[in-house]
Motif scaffolding. Structure first.
Motif, mmCIF file in Angstrom:
data_model
loop_
_atom_site.group_PDB
_atom_site.id
_atom_site.type_symbol
_atom_site.label_atom_id
_atom_site.label_comp_id
_atom_site.label_asym_id
_atom_site.label_seq_id
_atom_site.Cartn_x
_atom_site.Cartn_y
_atom_site.Cartn_z
ATOM 1 N N PHE A 76 -22.719 -73.482 98.084
ATOM 2 C CA PHE A 76 -23.068 -73.005 99.420
ATOM 3 C C PHE A 76 -24.185 -71.986 99.318
ATOM 4 O O PHE A 76 -24.148 -71.098 98.461
ATOM 5 N N SER A 77 -25.192 -72.111 100.185
ATOM 6 C CA SER A 77 -26.308 -71.179 100.256
ATOM 7 C C SER A 77 -26.978 -70.983 98.897
ATOM 8 O O SER A 77 -27.345 -69.889 98.522
ATOM 9 N N GLY A 78 -27.111 -72.088 98.167
ATOM 10 C CA GLY A 78 -27.820 -72.029 96.896
ATOM 11 C C GLY A 78 -27.009 -71.473 95.749
ATOM 12 O O GLY A 78 -27.539 -71.277 94.657
ATOM 13 N N GLN A 79 -25.706 -71.182 95.939
ATOM 14 C CA GLN A 79 -24.865 -70.647 94.879
ATOM 15 C C GLN A 79 -23.626 -71.508 94.730
ATOM 16 O O GLN A 79 -23.186 -72.183 95.662
ATOM 17 N N SER A 80 -23.061 -71.474 93.519
ATOM 18 C CA SER A 80 -21.865 -72.246 93.217
ATOM 19 C C SER A 80 -20.663 -71.326 93.226
ATOM 20 O O SER A 80 -20.719 -70.188 92.744
ATOM 21 N N PHE A 81 -19.558 -71.821 93.778
ATOM 22 C CA PHE A 81 -18.326 -71.050 93.869
ATOM 23 C C PHE A 81 -17.167 -71.903 93.347
ATOM 24 O O PHE A 81 -17.188 -73.142 93.446
ATOM 25 N N HIS A 82 -16.152 -71.222 92.809
ATOM 26 C CA HIS A 82 -14.926 -71.906 92.408
ATOM 27 C C HIS A 82 -13.772 -71.298 93.192
ATOM 28 O O HIS A 82 -13.576 -70.081 93.182
ATOM 29 N N ILE A 98 -29.277 -70.833 107.349
ATOM 30 C CA ILE A 98 -29.842 -71.190 108.648
ATOM 31 C C ILE A 98 -30.996 -72.147 108.438
ATOM 32 O O ILE A 98 -31.893 -71.888 107.611
ATOM 33 N N ASP A 99 -30.984 -73.254 109.139
ATOM 34 C CA ASP A 99 -32.073 -74.251 109.067
ATOM 35 C C ASP A 99 -32.440 -74.584 107.626
ATOM 36 O O ASP A 99 -33.623 -74.708 107.267
ATOM 37 N N GLY A 100 -31.426 -74.690 106.735
ATOM 38 C CA GLY A 100 -31.675 -75.039 105.351
ATOM 39 C C GLY A 100 -32.084 -73.877 104.471
ATOM 40 O O GLY A 100 -32.283 -74.053 103.266
ATOM 41 N N ARG A 101 -32.204 -72.653 105.025
ATOM 42 C CA ARG A 101 -32.600 -71.497 104.238
ATOM 43 C C ARG A 101 -31.358 -70.715 103.825
ATOM 44 O O ARG A 101 -30.422 -70.541 104.606
ATOM 45 N N SER A 102 -31.351 -70.178 102.632
ATOM 46 C CA SER A 102 -30.299 -69.273 102.184
ATOM 47 C C SER A 102 -30.680 -67.859 102.592
ATOM 48 O O SER A 102 -31.769 -67.376 102.267
ATOM 49 N N THR A 136 -57.851 -59.396 107.501
ATOM 50 C CA THR A 136 -57.542 -60.731 108.034
ATOM 51 C C THR A 136 -56.547 -61.487 107.173
ATOM 52 O O THR A 136 -55.867 -62.404 107.665
ATOM 53 N N THR A 137 -56.417 -61.146 105.883
ATOM 54 C CA THR A 137 -55.487 -61.868 104.995
ATOM 55 C C THR A 137 -54.381 -60.973 104.473
ATOM 56 O O THR A 137 -53.560 -61.424 103.666
ATOM 57 N N PHE A 138 -54.321 -59.710 104.909
ATOM 58 C CA PHE A 138 -53.347 -58.775 104.346
ATOM 59 C C PHE A 138 -52.950 -57.759 105.418
ATOM 60 O O PHE A 138 -53.791 -57.229 106.135
ATOM 61 N N ILE A 139 -51.626 -57.556 105.537
ATOM 62 C CA ILE A 139 -51.091 -56.535 106.443
ATOM 63 C C ILE A 139 -50.233 -55.586 105.630
ATOM 64 O O ILE A 139 -49.350 -56.013 104.878
ATOM 65 N N LEU A 140 -50.514 -54.283 105.773
ATOM 66 C CA LEU A 140 -49.695 -53.253 105.143
ATOM 67 C C LEU A 140 -49.019 -52.462 106.255
ATOM 68 O O LEU A 140 -49.680 -51.900 107.127
ATOM 69 N N CYS A 141 -47.659 -52.444 106.245
ATOM 70 C CA CYS A 141 -46.932 -51.681 107.247
ATOM 71 C C CYS A 141 -45.846 -50.869 106.563
ATOM 72 O O CYS A 141 -45.482 -51.141 105.414
ATOM 73 N N SER A 142 -45.332 -49.844 107.266
ATOM 74 C CA SER A 142 -44.380 -48.907 106.665
ATOM 75 C C SER A 142 -43.179 -48.720 107.585
ATOM 76 O O SER A 142 -43.310 -48.681 108.807
ATOM 77 N N ILE A 143 -41.994 -48.596 106.955
ATOM 78 C CA ILE A 143 -40.748 -48.247 107.643
ATOM 79 C C ILE A 143 -40.162 -47.041 106.939
ATOM 80 O O ILE A 143 -39.863 -47.098 105.749
ATOM 81 N N ARG A 144 -40.000 -45.937 107.660
ATOM 82 C CA ARG A 144 -39.471 -44.695 107.076
ATOM 83 C C ARG A 144 -38.046 -44.466 107.575
ATOM 84 O O ARG A 144 -37.772 -43.574 108.338
ATOM 85 N N ARG A 145 -37.123 -45.312 107.158
ATOM 86 C CA ARG A 145 -35.731 -45.157 107.554
ATOM 87 C C ARG A 145 -34.864 -46.047 106.681
ATOM 88 O O ARG A 145 -35.376 -46.926 105.976
ATOM 89 N N ASP A 146 -33.544 -45.829 106.720
ATOM 90 C CA ASP A 146 -32.607 -46.665 105.978
ATOM 91 C C ASP A 146 -32.414 -47.983 106.722
ATOM 92 O O ASP A 146 -32.322 -48.032 107.944
ATOM 93 N N LEU A 147 -32.326 -49.073 105.960
ATOM 94 C CA LEU A 147 -32.197 -50.412 106.520
ATOM 95 C C LEU A 147 -30.915 -51.070 106.018
ATOM 96 O O LEU A 147 -30.439 -50.762 104.915
ATOM 97 N N GLU A 148 -30.382 -51.981 106.820
ATOM 98 C CA GLU A 148 -29.209 -52.735 106.387
ATOM 99 C C GLU A 148 -29.664 -53.833 105.430
ATOM 100 O O GLU A 148 -30.603 -54.576 105.725
ATOM 101 N N PRO A 149 -28.979 -53.995 104.291
ATOM 102 C CA PRO A 149 -29.389 -54.996 103.296
ATOM 103 C C PRO A 149 -28.936 -56.390 103.704
ATOM 104 O O PRO A 149 -27.881 -56.859 103.283
ATOM 105 N N LEU A 150 -29.745 -57.063 104.516
ATOM 106 C CA LEU A 150 -29.439 -58.431 104.915
ATOM 107 C C LEU A 150 -30.737 -59.123 105.313
ATOM 108 O O LEU A 150 -31.808 -58.518 105.306
ATOM 109 N N THR A 151 -30.662 -60.414 105.639
ATOM 110 C CA THR A 151 -31.838 -61.198 105.987
ATOM 111 C C THR A 151 -32.207 -60.959 107.448
ATOM 112 O O THR A 151 -31.343 -61.040 108.324
#
Length: 1462
Positions: A1265-1271, A1346-1350, A1090-1105
């Motif tokens: 921008f998005s929690g980071q500083s740029f010059h 998005i919606d204030g989230r980085s 009820t307080t914990f879910i364990l799930c598995s993905i066996r494949r390559d994923l794109e590194p993004l949100t």
């Protein structure tokens, strides 16, 4: 070599690169087997080229032939190259010497190695392939040596009288030597032409007259040519023609001509009256007044009276050949002898009538005006006293007048519009009788009254408002406000007015949207407050809650990564590591220990990762795991001449049928089948590569067996050229003509004998010569006699009177028509038209002139009488007799009179009588409800429950609810003319119809609350309560488990693996849990609770949100996002070339020092001075900017936003907006600060903005921008795109925005030389466009908001045309807005000295190494440009510019002038 030269190959078309011949058919004499196993006329089978050398090299030349080698006197034949059957391709080698003026162009056999093609003393320079079937009309293969190392090789025309001189036509000098080889006319026929047919240059068989079809195998129809010589019908009988004639004709003695048969010459053709001969037939006709019988010969009298009564108006009497019309008594027969005219008795002395005489057909009647009665004599009139009967209909007083009467009213009444009734005067109709509100009229008076809520003042007219609030506060619980004629109750802030309009109830703000509170909302009287749960702090706005970040202190104690979760935190490890039992430490994972790491062969474990490798003879696949065998045949065909066969780790060569493999195991040698028994050929055997074919000597044709030969019958080929008869002879033939023709001097054609040239052929009038015969004809108006030569006049008047309307006069060969007196002859020469006397001065008639056949008649219109002279008209005064019959008033006018009625009456349909007007019949008299008609007027009144409006017509409902709420306890509903009480929901109306009683819903069976929920009654409603471990369902009637809530997760890496999700209310059955991470499904494991879910993905994923979706028992959890991390053994560099020492490497690429820019900080920045694309009002446009100004040495770059797309979980486009048809607005144009903002509103309230910022500050600009500083350094162009309120079709979908970069002003020939490259790193993508005239690079961050989230988005390059690149940035689901922020560094080089830019390739190149084919790979799709044309050019660099310009001019000219195509 002193100068390096290159070949430029220009061909019209590249048809084929390889062509293999097999022995499919045998060709006839004069043909050779060619491409596609077809026979070609003039096709070359051998080809030899040699050089005729002279001691003076400037006089040397090439020679080409398919025979032995020869040269002119004084020349020596050298460098002989013989090519056996060159098929359709010729290969040439460019052979060089130390003296480039003596370089040679040498053809060589396809089987010859190109490096062995050059003669001794020459070095192989380059080679090319020519396809002489590319343009079969250019039959000569030409080599011209133009000197100065400039040569022409190609196909064209050769003129022996005037040399073609291709050298000069392409900008070169005079040719020093040349060579021509006739390749023949290369048009294919279907196979070969049978039965003496000839294959024409167009590839079509020309058959003899006896045969037809594509191969001349179908017998021809002799009637198909000139109808076989037949005048009418030609019949094909076994290939021989036979002539016949149509019915009515007889065949002439020559067996071809036809002569008409004159049927009338025998017994008048059987006709009763007239017989007329016609070509091939005859026709009988009858005289006027008779009709031809059904047998077409006999004649019967026509009864004219049986059709339309003969045209007679009344009586028709038939006679033999004619008829007669007559009229009844009282009518006179008209001049046309058919019509009848009525006698008007009224035209004489008014018919004796005292007043009105009315003429009728054949008689007349007298009548009197209204108010008069007709006397017994039927002519005189007497006045009627209307008042003697019912007082004349008058309401009060009636006065009789001659022919009429009048009504009047007593004082106090007004006469109605009908002139009879009397109506009381309504004082209320004027100024409302002076009443302030309601005026009521009475007979002779009126009264004033006031509406409810008002009281009548002492003056009896004005009204004063009653203040209900002064008594018991109007019954209001809080505030009472008096209104004119009524009052209203209201409540203080925080309360709502009850349904009874008086009581007040507190508002529970927490019941709507939780009061706007992020977590807990507590209601209080007139207000509410927000609070947060443990682990959160209340924001300054008093509503939102902010999580406490435990990771901000000592990294939460985690060895590697600390992930803050709402109200908690978790530790995680990088990919390749596993979390220790303490939940904080990390241990490396040996991937090779499981399934060999997925490697096909060798797996080597490394820290945090692993590596796959392959054994010898294999190459590692792009997936880094699989191994692929090396195919030796893919490189230079493995060295095989023909077929290369790959085997695992090796290969072998093989040859096609008709060839044998050489000893070297690679080359192939042709087998000569003619060396054995002459190949079975009767005459000549010709060997071809891999096959043979037989041919015959001249005068013979190869038989169908492909080996034996047969003599040619010349008559089978186009009938030997003979016009009529061809007679074949051994080795020859002759022509003859049919009877009636004579053979011409050419011995082939025939000329007809003209019989009409002697004595007119015996014809009386016209003789017409025909092929092999003649015939006689007569002029118009004559018919040919039975002898076929003499002519007889035709009497046209015997047929339908010659078409004449009246008289027909026959003349020799013609006829004429004439008309009777009183008619004029029409222009058609046949019809007659009556003379209309009325058309001239109206016939002298004063009014109406009526034309009659041969005469006319005058008459007068109604109201006039005809004068004695029969032409003038006198007016009749109708009012002088019986008042014109008018009920009231009569007015006489010329030719007419009018009756008028008194006011209140309307004139009857008879135009004389008068009837009272009932105003109530028209729109109810304007009354709102009841209208009562009166004599000359009307009156409005209202039903019970309504009061008459001041205008005396409208009715106003009395609102009973405005007084004490109609005595209803809760709701009073006013209805038209009445009212009724009702109760609010949850109450029932009592028996008195006014008070309300609460309904106890909890007593209902079944209970409104479901399951374990308990029911609690409230005033007017009820609530359901749940046990402490459950919450109320969305409909408020049942109890459900609390919705799942995600608090935190473990880290997830791009290689996949296990994901731990922490939260609450996850349920006890893992099979009822669904977990999706964007497009990926995470398989839930049984360890979940009820307080914990364990799930598995066996494949390559794109590194993004990605959006994390958790569904438990079909109930979704709260919105949550997870960023997939890229797993690397060591942190990869985000920087190219170490930033070239001109900057520092950061997590988002190189941060360049001032004065540098680009992916690796290797380029100086250039002020590109961008300007916004100003939208045209109400016109489609794309938001964007254009850099710099266009001139001869620079180009411009355009950056624009071109579209937005919603992608499903598998990246399929489900919504696509392209902005080329959208209308953007430039809402901000800050030229001084270099900021431009575009905005557009899309469907479904979606808003999108694009803001371009141009950094002009010398020290650059710092941006967060998005929690980071740029010059951003000076001269950087930055683009910010924001999308708001996008309605996603699924929370697992993503939104992609497309940005396009392209060149403006770049020549087409430079676009193919533009390189577009992209470099992807873990957090960004660089895209660079490098052209010969400028360079631009863009940095696309994978970071977004998005919606204030980085978050980390997806950046990818989209395939695009040359000279452009398109980048798509995708972000996951959001509720409010999404924000992306790429930047561009634009560099445009105008001074190419010291730079890497080469300048326009449309001018002289900077380097000597010229590319022939330019290609680039964009996003995995290869694009290549190939130049094509007709000839191969070999030039030195110093002449490249001038000659290229000449060639371009010639090519451009050839596009408009086809004659220039050589």
């Amino acid at each position: 070599m002193r100068n390096q030269v290159k070949l430029i190959l220009i061909l019209f078309n590249i048809i084929s690169l390889f062509l293999l011949y097999v022995n499919a058919i045998t060709c006839p004499p004069g043909y050779s087997i060619g491409p596609s196993n077809r026979c070609y006329q003039g096709y070359s089978s051998t080809f030899a080229v040699w050089r005729c050398q002279n001691p003076d090299p400037m006089k040397s030349y090439f020679q080409m032939s398919n025979g032995p080698m020869f040269c002119d006197s004084g020349f020596t034949a050298t460098d002989y190259h013989s090519i056996s059957n060159p098929n359709r391709e010729i290969r040439v080698a460019y052979c060089t010497t130390t003296d480039y003026n003596h370089n040679a162009v040498v053809p060589f056999a396809p089987e010859t190695d190109q490096f062995d093609a050059c003669p001794p003393g020459f070095a192989f320079g380059d080679s090319a392939v020519f396809d002489f079937m590319a343009d079969p009309t250019k039959r000569y293969f030409i080599i011209e040596s133009c000197g100065d190392n400039y040569n022409y090789i190609g196909f064209g025309w050769k003129s022996t009288a005037t040399p073609t001189n291709y050298c000069q036509s392409f900008g070169g000098p005079l040719p020093q030597f040349d060579a021509y080889y006739d390749m023949g006319v290369m048009y294919p026929c279907a196979s070969y032409c049978l039965n003496g047919g000839t294959c024409l240059g167009t590839g079509v068989c020309q058959c003899t007259s006896e045969w037809s079809g594509s191969d001349c195998s179908t017998p021809a129809n002799p009637c198909a040519t000139n109808n076989g010589g037949c005048a009418q019908n030609c019949n094909n009988i076994g290939g021989t023609s036979s002539c016949s004639c149509n019915a009515g004709y007889t065949l002439n003695a020559d067996g071809k001509g036809c002569t008409d048969i004159n049927e009338c010459s025998t017994n008048n053709g059987g006709c009763a009256q007239t017989c007329t001969n016609t070509p091939g037939s005859f026709q009988c006709s009858c005289a006027a007044g008779y009709t031809l019988n059904a047998d077409g010969k006999g004649c019967t009298d026509i009864n004219e009276c049986s059709t339309n009564n003969g045209g007679c108006a009344q009586t028709c009497t038939n006679t033999q050949g004619s008829f007669q019309c007559s009229c009844a008594a009282g009518y006179t027969l008209n001049a046309d002898g058919k019509g009848c005219t009525d006698i008007n008795e009224c035209s004489t002395n008014n018919g004796g009538c005292a007043q009105t005489c009315i003429n009728t057909p054949g008689s007349f009647t007298c009548s009197c005006a209204a108010g008069y009665t007709l006397n017994a004599d039927g002519k005189g009139c007497t006045d009627i006293n209307e008042c003697s009967t019912s007082n004349g209909g008058c309401a009060q007083t009636c006065t009789n007048n001659p022919g009429s009467f009048t009504c009047s009213c007593a004082a106090g009444y007004t006469l109605n519009a009908d002139g009879k009734g009397c109506t009381d005067i309504n004082e209320c109709s004027t100024n409302n009788g002076g009443c302030a509100q309601t005026c009521t009229n009475t007979q002779g008076s009126f009264t004033c009254s006031c509406a409810a809520g008002y009281t009548l003042n002492a003056d009896g007219k004005s009204c004063t408002d009653i203040n209900e609030c002064s008594t018991n506060n109007g019954g209001c619980a809080q505030t009472c406000t008096n209104n004119p004629g009524s009052f209203t109750c209201s409540c203080a802030a925080g309360y709502t007015l009850n349904a009874d309009g008086k009581g007040c109830t507190d508002i529970n703000e927490c019941s709507t949207n939780n009061g706007g509170c992020a977590q807990t909302c507590t209601n209080s009287p007139g207000s509410y407050s927000c609070s947060c749960g443990a682990g959160y702090t209340l924001n300054a706005d008093g509503k939102g809650c902010t999580d406490i970040n435990e990771c901000s202190t000592n990294n939460g104690g985690c060895a590697q990564t600390c992930i803050n979760n709402p109200g908690s935190f978790t530790c995680s490890c990088s990919a390749g590591y596993t979390l220790n039992a303490d939940g904080k430490g990390c241990t490396d994972i040996n991937e090779c220990s499981t399934n060999n790491g997925g490697c096909a062969q060798t797996c080597t474990n490394t820290q945090g990762s692993f590596q796959c490798s392959c054994g010898s003879g294999y190459t590692l696949n792009a997936d880094g795991k699989g191994c692929t065998d090396i195919n030796e045949c893919s490189s230079n065909n493995g060295g095989c001449t023909q077929t290369c066969n790959n085997t695992p780790g090796s290969f072998y060569c093989s040859c096609a049928a008709g060839y044998t493999l050489n000893a070297d195991g690679k080359g192939c040698t042709d087998i000569n089948e003619c060396s054995t028994n002459n190949g079975g050929c009767a005459q000549t055997c010709n060997n071809n590569p891999g096959s043979i074919y037989c041919s015959c000597a001249a005068g013979y044709t190869l038989n169908a067996d492909g080996k034996s030969c047969t003599d040619i019958n010349e008559c089978l080929n186009n009938n030997g050229g003979c016009i009529q008869n061809c007679n074949n002879l051994p080795g020859s033939y002759n022509c003859t003509c049919n009877s009636g023709y004579t053979l011409n001097a050419d011995g082939k054609s025939c000329t007809d004998i003209n019989e009409c040239s002697t004595n007119n052929g015996g014809c009386a009038q016209t003789c017409t010569n025909t092929q092999g015969s003649f015939y006689c004809t007569c002029q118009t108006g004559y018919t040919l006699n039975a002898d076929g030569k003499s002519c007889t006049d035709i009497n046209e008047c015997l047929t339908n009177n010659g078409g004449c309307a009246q008289t027909c006069n026959n003349n020799p060969g013609s006829y004429s028509c004439s008309c009777a007196a009183g008619y004029t002859f029409n222009a058609d020469g046949k019809s007659c038209t009556d003379i209309n006397e009325c058309s001239t001065n109206n016939g002298g008639c004063a009014q109406t002139c009526t034309n009659t056949p041969g005469s006319f008649q005058c008459s007068c219109t109604a109201g006039y009488t005809l004068s004695p002279d029969g032409k003038g008209c006198t007016d009749i005064n109708e009012c002088s007799t019986n008042n014109g019959g008018c009920a009231h008033n009569c007015t006489n006018s010329p030719g007419i009179y009018y009756c008028y009625c008194l006011n209140g009456y309307s004139l009857n349909n008879d135009g004389k009588g008068c009837t009272d007007i009932n105003e109530c019949l028209t729109v109810n008299g304007g009354c709102n409800q009841t209208c009562s008609n009166t004599q000359g007027s009307f009156q409005c009144s209202c039903s019970t429950g309504y009061t008459l409006s001041p205008d005396g017509r409208g009715c106003t409902d009395i609102n009973e609810c405005s007084t004490n709420n109609g005595n209803c306890s809760q709701i009073c509903i006013n209805t038209p003319g009445s009212f009724h009480c009702s109760c609010s929901i949850g109450y029932t109306l009592s028996a008195d119809g006014k008070s309300c009683t609460d309904i106890n819903e909890c007593l209902e069976n079944p209970s409104p609350c479901r399951g374990v929920a308990t029911c609690q009654n409230t005033n007017g409603s009820f609530i359901c309560n749940c046990p402490s471990d459950q919450v109320i369902s969305p409909d408020g009637l049942g109890c459900i488990d609390p919705p799942p809530f995600i608090i935190s997760t473990s880290q997830l890496y791009s290689v996949g693996g296990d994901l731990s999700i922490y939260g609450k209310n996850f349920g006890s059955d893992y099979q009822m849990v669904v977990v999706n991470i964007g497009p990926y499904t995470c398989r839930v494991q049984p360890q979940s609770n009820t307080t914990f879910i364990l799930c598995s993905i066996r494949r390559d994923l794109e590194p993004l949100t990605r959006y994390l979706q958790v569904i438990v028992n079909n109930i979704p959890a709260n919105d949550y996002y997870i960023t997939i991390l890229k797993l690397t053994s060591t942190r990869p560099s985000q920087c190219s070339n170490g930033c070239s020492g001109n900057g520092i490497c950061t997590s988002v690429g190189c941060q360049c020092n001032s004065g540098y820019t680009g992916e690796s900080c290797s380029n100086p920045p250039v002020d590109s001075t961008p300007t916004p694309i100003t939208p045209t009002p109400n016109q489609p446009n794309n938001p964007g900017v254009i850099t710099g100004e266009r001139n001869d040495s620079t180009i411009q770059f355009k950056i624009s936003v071109i579209g937005i797309q919603e992608l499903d979980s598998t990246d399929n486009i489900i919504t696509n907006y392209t902005f080329d048809k959208s209308i953007w607005n430039l809402i901000s144009n800050e030229k001084d600060t270099g900021e431009w903002t575009f905005h557009i509103s899309l469907p479904n309230n979606v808003n999108m903005s694009a803001t371009f910022n141009y950094i002009t500050e010398k020290n650059g600009r710092n941006i967060t921008f998005s929690g980071q500083s740029f010059h951003f350094n000076q001269f950087t162009l930055k683009l910010t795109m924001k999308v708001s309120k996008w309605t996603f079709q699924s929370r697992l979908n993503t939104l992609r925005i497309l940005v396009k970069s392209e060149t403006i002003g770049l020549p087409e020939c430079d676009k193919s030389n533009s390189n577009i490259t992209s470099d992807s790193y873990s957090s960004l993508l660089y895209a660079t466009m490098e052209t010969p005239m400028g360079l631009m690079s863009g940095r696309y961050l994978s970071l977004a908001e998005i919606d204030g989230r980085s978050i980390v988005g997806k950046v990818e390059q989209i395939p695009s045309p040359q000279g452009t690149f398109i980048i798509g940035t995708s972000i996951p689901f959001f509720e409010s807005y999404g924000l992306i922020d790429p930047d561009f560094s634009v560099m445009i080089q105008t001074d190419k000295s010291g730079s890497n830019l080469k300048g326009s390739n449309c001018q002289s190149p900077k380097k000597d190494n010229w590319p022939i084919i330019v290609g680039s790979v964009i996003g995995g799709v290869a694009a290549a440009g190939i130049a094509a044309g007709t000839a191969l050019y070999i030039k030195r660099q110093r002449r490249w510019i001038r000659q290229t310009n000449d060639i371009e001019k010639r090519i451009n000219k050839s596009k408009t002038d086809p004659s220039q195509n050589n």
